[in-house]
Design an enzyme around this catalytic site. Structure first.
Site, mmCIF file in Angstrom:
data_model
loop_
_atom_site.group_PDB
_atom_site.id
_atom_site.type_symbol
_atom_site.label_atom_id
_atom_site.label_comp_id
_atom_site.label_asym_id
_atom_site.label_seq_id
_atom_site.Cartn_x
_atom_site.Cartn_y
_atom_site.Cartn_z
ATOM 1 N N HIS A 170 5.645 -21.745 29.879
ATOM 2 C CA HIS A 170 6.641 -22.496 29.104
ATOM 3 C C HIS A 170 5.979 -23.145 27.878
ATOM 4 O O HIS A 170 6.493 -23.054 26.761
ATOM 5 C CB HIS A 170 7.301 -23.557 29.998
ATOM 6 C CG HIS A 170 8.274 -24.436 29.284
ATOM 7 N ND1 HIS A 170 9.629 -24.384 29.506
ATOM 8 C CD2 HIS A 170 8.097 -25.390 28.325
ATOM 9 C CE1 HIS A 170 10.238 -25.263 28.712
ATOM 10 N NE2 HIS A 170 9.322 -25.896 27.997
ATOM 11 N N GLU A 171 4.832 -23.772 28.093
ATOM 12 C CA GLU A 171 4.140 -24.445 26.966
ATOM 13 C C GLU A 171 3.584 -23.423 25.985
ATOM 14 O O GLU A 171 3.601 -23.639 24.771
ATOM 15 C CB GLU A 171 3.022 -25.355 27.486
ATOM 16 C CG GLU A 171 3.494 -26.497 28.380
ATOM 17 C CD GLU A 171 4.668 -27.272 27.821
ATOM 18 O OE1 GLU A 171 4.745 -27.470 26.596
ATOM 19 O OE2 GLU A 171 5.546 -27.673 28.615
ATOM 20 N N HIS A 207 5.940 -22.385 23.448
ATOM 21 C CA HIS A 207 6.090 -23.340 22.329
ATOM 22 C C HIS A 207 5.122 -23.029 21.190
ATOM 23 O O HIS A 207 5.498 -23.154 20.023
ATOM 24 C CB HIS A 207 5.831 -24.782 22.795
ATOM 25 C CG HIS A 207 7.024 -25.446 23.415
ATOM 26 N ND1 HIS A 207 8.189 -25.679 22.748
ATOM 27 C CD2 HIS A 207 7.207 -25.962 24.661
ATOM 28 C CE1 HIS A 207 9.060 -26.307 23.540
ATOM 29 N NE2 HIS A 207 8.481 -26.483 24.721
ATOM 30 N N GLY A 224 4.381 -31.132 30.887
ATOM 31 C CA GLY A 224 3.748 -30.308 29.862
ATOM 32 C C GLY A 224 4.272 -30.732 28.501
ATOM 33 O O GLY A 224 5.406 -31.217 28.395
ATOM 34 N N GLN A 261 6.006 -29.834 19.565
ATOM 35 C CA GLN A 261 6.980 -30.830 20.016
ATOM 36 C C GLN A 261 6.715 -32.215 19.452
ATOM 37 O O GLN A 261 7.582 -33.084 19.517
ATOM 38 C CB GLN A 261 7.002 -30.899 21.547
ATOM 39 C CG GLN A 261 7.531 -29.618 22.186
ATOM 40 C CD GLN A 261 7.580 -29.753 23.678
ATOM 41 O OE1 GLN A 261 6.576 -29.582 24.360
ATOM 42 N NE2 GLN A 261 8.737 -30.075 24.224
ATOM 43 N N CYS A 265 13.180 -28.870 29.218
ATOM 44 C CA CYS A 265 12.246 -29.057 28.112
ATOM 45 C C CYS A 265 12.498 -30.417 27.475
ATOM 46 O O CYS A 265 13.651 -30.784 27.246
ATOM 47 C CB CYS A 265 12.468 -27.947 27.085
ATOM 48 S SG CYS A 265 11.368 -28.047 25.665
ATOM 49 N N LEU A 266 11.435 -31.144 27.172
ATOM 50 C CA LEU A 266 11.601 -32.477 26.579
ATOM 51 C C LEU A 266 12.283 -32.403 25.212
ATOM 52 O O LEU A 266 12.890 -33.380 24.777
ATOM 53 C CB LEU A 266 10.243 -33.179 26.455
ATOM 54 C CG LEU A 266 9.554 -33.525 27.783
ATOM 55 C CD1 LEU A 266 8.183 -34.142 27.529
ATOM 56 C CD2 LEU A 266 10.404 -34.452 28.645
#
Ligand SMILES: [Zn+2]
Length: 190
Positions: free
Chosen positions: A146-147, A150, A45, A50, A104-105
């Site tokens: 989660h996304e 963001h 994701g 991000q 998370c990236l």
């Protein structure tokens, strides 16, 4: 084109995303670049903040999980689950809370259990600006939640207990200073 992923501490990760319309400049190219960027970092994701844009868009592709024996029972559902979510609004969250070890990236090397409800109803536009209202549960709901966080300026570490937050604080400071080893392209705030 692979875009640098913004690291913890970047102010864009704290912005609430703005809605966009179908004339958003370079939308298709942006979507393509986000997928390329996500795949380059082995993510499932990625949200627009991000990559530095405070807009309400995120992408998910959980198809790699279809191979995972933990998800054997839902492999069929996961194997085509690649989607673009634009101007999303979660309308409802229901069901039992369950824990999942999230990462998370933007926060490399930190993984923690997060509790979230199991089922969501979400309204969104796809990449062709067709509106959908759909219900998701299991790992699909989890990745979307989660996304979705963001685009609301929230990170998974915000959901941790105050004790856990204290324990990861040092790592988060290091990430914001670029003091972390990663094998994908990132951009650090300092
Ligand atoms: Zn994330």
């Amino acid at each position: 084109m692979i875009l640098p992923i913004r690291a913890f501490g970047d102010p864009v990760l704290r912005k609430v995303g703005k809605d966009i319309d179908k004339d958003y400049p370079g939308l298709q190219e942006l979507i393509d670049n986000m997928f390329e960027t996500m795949y380059s970092a082995n993510g499932i994701g990625l949200a627009a903040p991000q990559i530095g844009l405070d807009i309400r868009m995120f992408i998910v592709d959980v198809t790699p999980l279809a191979e995972d024996e933990d998800y054997e029972d839902i492999a069929e559902e996961l194997k085509d689950f690649k989607k673009v979510f634009i101007n999303a609004q979660i309308l409802e969250e229901s069901g039992e809370e369950w824990k999942f070890n999230e990462g998370c990236l933007s926060i490399p090397d930190v993984r923690e259990d997060v509790k979230r409800k199991s089922t969501i109803v979400i309204e969104y536009f796809d990449e062709n600006f067709v509106k959908h209202t759909e219900t998701f549960s299991d790992i699909r709901a989890r990745v979307i939640q989660h996304e979705y966080d963001h685009i609301e300026g929230t990170l998974f570490t915000d959901h941790l207990s105050s004790l856990k937050k204290k324990l990861v604080k040092g790592k988060l400071v290091k990430i914001s200073q670029g003091d972390v080893s990663i094998n994908y392209k990132m951009r650090f705030p300092k």
